[in-house]
Design an enzyme around this catalytic site. Structure first.
Site, PDB file in Angstrom:
ATOM      1  N   THR A 279     -36.151  -2.480  19.675  1.00 26.40           N
ATOM      2  CA  THR A 279     -37.679  -2.891  19.780  1.00 26.40           C
ATOM      3  C   THR A 279     -38.580  -2.768  18.647  1.00 26.40           C
ATOM      4  O   THR A 279     -38.926  -1.628  19.179  1.00 26.40           O
ATOM      5  CB  THR A 279     -37.738  -3.832  21.224  1.00 26.40           C
ATOM      6  OG1 THR A 279     -36.682  -4.585  21.933  1.00 26.40           O
ATOM      7  CG2 THR A 279     -39.040  -5.023  21.349  1.00 26.40           C
ATOM      8  N   PHE A 281     -42.503  -2.802  18.593  1.00 21.77           N
ATOM      9  CA  PHE A 281     -44.202  -3.886  18.986  1.00 21.77           C
ATOM     10  C   PHE A 281     -45.063  -3.414  18.326  1.00 21.77           C
ATOM     11  O   PHE A 281     -45.154  -2.926  17.729  1.00 21.77           O
ATOM     12  CB  PHE A 281     -44.181  -2.695  20.427  1.00 21.77           C
ATOM     13  CG  PHE A 281     -42.803  -3.158  21.559  1.00 21.77           C
ATOM     14  CD1 PHE A 281     -42.939  -3.931  22.370  1.00 21.77           C
ATOM     15  CD2 PHE A 281     -41.881  -1.976  21.831  1.00 21.77           C
ATOM     16  CE1 PHE A 281     -42.045  -3.519  23.526  1.00 21.77           C
ATOM     17  CE2 PHE A 281     -41.007  -2.214  22.150  1.00 21.77           C
ATOM     18  CZ  PHE A 281     -41.156  -2.530  23.767  1.00 21.77           C
TER      19      PHE A 281
END
Length: 381
Positions: A279, A281
């Protein structure tokens, strides 16, 4: 063959004349740019262009060439506008300030989405080297509000997962709030199914997690169709809920750190669909600053609702030799079937070509916002 050569020679002569006329036209275009700059007249005059195209179309002897002529002169006008923008915009300021680094000390407040033990908190700790005071937030918008109201110096939010794609809510918030991306960080995501210390896999009837956690573990969850899947809060918040409610039939999909933080037991490790689950960020600030060596820029814009609008907007990147790395669209709230475009591209806000492209887009789009400039994580898109 001789007839073909003769015709090609004639075309060559026509092309030579067209080239000479084009160069003469561009000289006139630059003289007009000087006049517009001196008198504060905008480069883009859509009414004038539409009138000109209509005149050209109606004056044709052979109407079957109408569409081709409109396309040709639309391109010539677009090239002319870009030349005028380059002449006028050369020293304009984009409103951002370069800094050497973003520092975090003991008193630095960093708002992040989720509970203690969340992947977002992990991204915050890694990006700021464990410095600063993290404050957990229950929603993405609360992070934005904390920055808006000066209750935090920085914010950290997830924006994209390697298997499930972008988090569209974040794009909408970036367009809405006066906050800016200053950095990014990628975390390897290892989803684990957690239960109470006395629980077994056979006890589970309900599983809690964030929507992304459930999506990223969908293949595993399909094996247990009798389980009730409940979306809500962050993955760490789900782990905290299971711990506090002390119900042996409940489980949570969360990180190793979250499960250990709330005293849970591993029921099944590594249940995510993709082996290399990551992921991305973003780190945000309410100040228009960027690290001096930043080489990626994110923007969003809204276009007039007419044919070719996006094509002509993207031509500003092509003309300035700028490489796009991402383009997405999001529906605009309250405007049916109208869209805002989000674009990431390579370059520095200090580059003349980037300034020219951005200022050109700003003047032709209905609205445009620079979302930020930052140093990209290697191989991130």
């Amino acid at each position: 063959m001789n007839d073909m050569l003769k015709l090609r020679n004639e075309i060559d002569e026509v092309d030579k004349k067209l080239k000479e006329l084009f160069e003469y036209r561009m000289d006139l275009v630059l003289k007009i740019a000087e006049y517009k700059k001196k008198n504060g007249i905008p480069v883009y005059d859509p009414a004038r262009e539409e009138e000109k195209l209509s005149q050209l179309k109606n004056s044709l002897a052979d109407k079957k060439n109408a569409d081709a002529v409109v396309e040709l002169f639309s391109q010539i006008m677009a090239i002319s506008r870009r030349a005028q923008y380059a002449a006028i915009n050369s020293a304009d300021d984009l409103g951002f300030t370069a800094v050497d680094e973003f520092e975090a000390g003991d008193d630095t407040v960093i708002a992040y989405y989720g509970e203690t033990g969340s992947f977002t908190e992990q991204a915050m700790l890694e990006y700021f080297d464990g410095k600063g005071k993290g404050i957990p937030m229950g929603t993405f918008e609360e992070v934005m509000e904390a920055l808006k109201n000066n209750k935090a110096d920085y914010g950290v939010l997830p924006i994209e997962n390697s298997s499930t794609g972008t988090l569209s809510d974040i794009f909408d918030l970036l367009a809405e709030y006066d906050n800016y991306i200053i950095g990014e960080h990628v975390v390897a995501i290892n989803h684990i199914l957690w239960g109470l210390p006395d629980a077994e896999l056979s006890d589970i009837k309900r599983v809690y997690s964030h929507r992304q956690g459930l999506l990223q573990c969908s293949n595993f969850l399909k094996k247990y169709p009798h389980w009730e899947l409940v979306e809500g809060g962050s993955t760490a918040g789900a782990a905290k809920k299971v711990s506090m409610e002390n119900d042996i039939t409940q489980a949570a999909i969360a990180s190793r750190r979250a499960g250990e933080t709330y005293g849970l037991k591993i029921l099944k490790p590594s249940i995510h669909n993709e082996e290399h689950n990551q992921t991305r960020f973003i780190i945000i600030s309410n100040k228009r600053n960027y690290i001096r060596n930043a080489k990626r820029i994110s923007i969003c814009f809204v276009l007039p609702h007419k044919s070719g609008a996006l094509y002509h907007m993207l031509s500003h990147f092509i003309h300035n030799n700028i490489n796009l790395t991402k383009i997405e669209s999001r529906p605009i709230k309250g405007q049916a079937f109208r869209y805002r475009f989000f674009i990431d591209f390579e370059g520095s806000l200090e580059d003349l070509e980037v300034k020219n492209a951005l200022l050109s887009i700003k003047k032709e789009a209905l609205e445009m916002k620079i979302l930020g400039s930052y140093v990209p994580v290697p191989n991130s898109n």
